[in-house]
Design a protein around this motif. Structure first.
Motif, mmCIF file in Angstrom:
data_model
loop_
_atom_site.group_PDB
_atom_site.id
_atom_site.type_symbol
_atom_site.label_atom_id
_atom_site.label_comp_id
_atom_site.label_asym_id
_atom_site.label_seq_id
_atom_site.Cartn_x
_atom_site.Cartn_y
_atom_site.Cartn_z
ATOM 1 N N ASP A 41 6.989 5.357 -2.434
ATOM 2 C CA ASP A 41 6.208 5.413 -1.436
ATOM 3 C C ASP A 41 5.678 6.880 -1.459
ATOM 4 O O ASP A 41 6.536 7.990 -1.348
ATOM 5 N N CYS A 42 4.487 7.488 -1.617
ATOM 6 C CA CYS A 42 3.249 6.356 -1.669
ATOM 7 C C CYS A 42 2.295 6.823 -2.873
ATOM 8 O O CYS A 42 2.378 8.059 -3.301
ATOM 9 N N LYS A 91 3.006 -0.062 6.719
ATOM 10 C CA LYS A 91 3.091 -0.184 5.028
ATOM 11 C C LYS A 91 4.488 0.037 4.646
ATOM 12 O O LYS A 91 5.172 -0.641 3.975
ATOM 13 N N SER A 92 4.884 1.360 4.872
ATOM 14 C CA SER A 92 6.529 1.546 4.548
ATOM 15 C C SER A 92 7.382 0.707 5.131
ATOM 16 O O SER A 92 8.254 0.272 4.409
ATOM 17 N N VAL A 116 3.429 1.365 -2.303
ATOM 18 C CA VAL A 116 2.762 1.738 -1.033
ATOM 19 C C VAL A 116 1.634 2.517 -1.208
ATOM 20 O O VAL A 116 1.698 3.581 -1.937
#
Length: 169
Positions: free
Chosen positions: A78-79, A13-14, A119
């Motif tokens: 994030d996040c 994701k990141s 995220v």
């Protein structure tokens, strides 16, 4: 514009959010919402910082992300899970107060000009929490993910490092 990027732990994701932001801006903004809980987590945070490099404008904000000067920027937040954790503990594990506070922050971000890559984690797809506090947190996480997904322009689910677009306006 809001892009929600969600998925499981270590699903990419990141990295995906950062790559997308760098494709749109030479100097994107990175907002880290983590609170340092222990030495292991401090090491993870340092690794994340070192991986990003000098192109990034970095902010660390545990709760009130909407107060940062983000207008007109390409931003990675994030996040959501760590951000939500901070509100959850601040609100003494009250799901309703936590959800209301997070929704307010998300709405304030939604009003800003800019591109936001947010995220989050799909913690409900993992192990069932064995405590009441943990189960309530999983519920709140699911509800805030739904809220962000509803207002997001795109939603991408990361699966084993592969982005799967599940919503595109």
């Amino acid at each position: 514009m809001i892009h929600l990027i969600t998925g499981g732990v270590r699903s990419g994701k990141s990295r995906y959010a950062q790559d997308m932001a760098l494709s749109q801006s030479a100097h994107p903004v990175y907002v880290a919402t983590a609170k340092v809980w222990d030495n292991d987590f401090a090491q993870r945070i340092e690794k994340h910082k070192n991986d990003r490099g000098p192109a990034w404008i970095n902010y660390e904000e545990e709760m009130y992300v909407s107060n940062l000067p983000l207008d007109g920027h390409t931003v990675v937040i994030d996040c959501v899970t760590l951000w939500l954790t901070n509100f959850y503990t601040e609100n003494e594990y009250d799901p309703e107060k936590t959800l209301a506070a997070m929704k307010q922050e998300v709405q304030l971000l939604h009003q800003k000009a800019g591109t936001f890559f947010i995220v989050s984690n799909e913690i409900g797809m993992g192990i069932h929490a064995d405590t009441v506090v943990g189960r309530k947190f999983a519920d709140v996480q699911g509800w805030i993910n739904q809220h962000i997904a509803h207002i997001a322009d795109t939603v991408t689910l990361m699966v084993s490092g592969i982005p799967v677009v599940i919503k595109k306006s």
